[in-house]
Design an enzyme around this catalytic site. Sequence first.
Site: not given
Length: 305
Positions: A84, A115
Amino acid sequence: MRSLPGLATEGRRSGGAGIDLLSTVELARVMNAEDRTVPEAVGAVVPEVAAAVEAIVERMGRGGRLVYAGAGTAGRLGVLDASECPPTFGTEPGLVVGLVAGGPAALTAAVEDAEDDRAAAVADLDALRLTAADTVVGVSASGRTPYALAAVEHARRLGALTVALAGNRGSALGDAAEHRIEVVTGPELLAGSTRLKAGTAQKLVLNMLSTLVMVRLGRTYGDLMVDLRATNEKLRVRARRIVTLATEAEPADVDAALTTTGGRVKDAVLLLLTGVDAPAAAALLARHGGRLRDALHEVLNEALG
């Protein structure tokens, strides 16, 4: 590291065992009541957020980048925040980066074993050619995710600034970083589902980090997004409105200024408020590192004397 079952983010809410017996509206109210506690939890760490912002701004002022690293929801939220920044603040590609364990495929599908891959975190940072001017923010609800932890540890070894964003106090991630932001939102509506309150808290803190950093770097003028990139009709309308709000100029003059400056909002504002031409506006902004307010002050000071 603390055992997973002992973490606040893994706890079970009092009364949670019977939520499936509630009516839908009752269940929605319970969830909404839980969600309302998140801003308060974030509010408790505002000083820590502010300290991290100031440190990040100092590094980015030296040409550094802001890098988020996380797995699952945490990693996706980092990628979202990073993606963004170019349309909102006109940042160059790669200035704000989101790394998610498992790579791009993990944005739309669960890659749960990624992960645990500490080596991948090191490799992902090395691919960026991390420097001491950069900042790495490890994001992990548990505060012990191997990918995020390895990223912070490796970044610190390289001299980069490190920030931990975790959902438990006394986290291993916090211990590894120079700045710790630990937002304790407690047990989730669904026990252990940290995409809920913990994820919401992470989104709020990431919003604060990127937004406040960009304000401090001069990427805004007051509350106006003067570095916005007008790449579609909605954003072109928004650009005209921003210039109008900043200058109170007539619509025709706003359109003319934006046309003259190639759609660059800051340049158009400077042109309308000072009367300089487009090349002079661009030169002024370049001289002041893109800070519109500082460029305006230079013109005002010259006019005064």
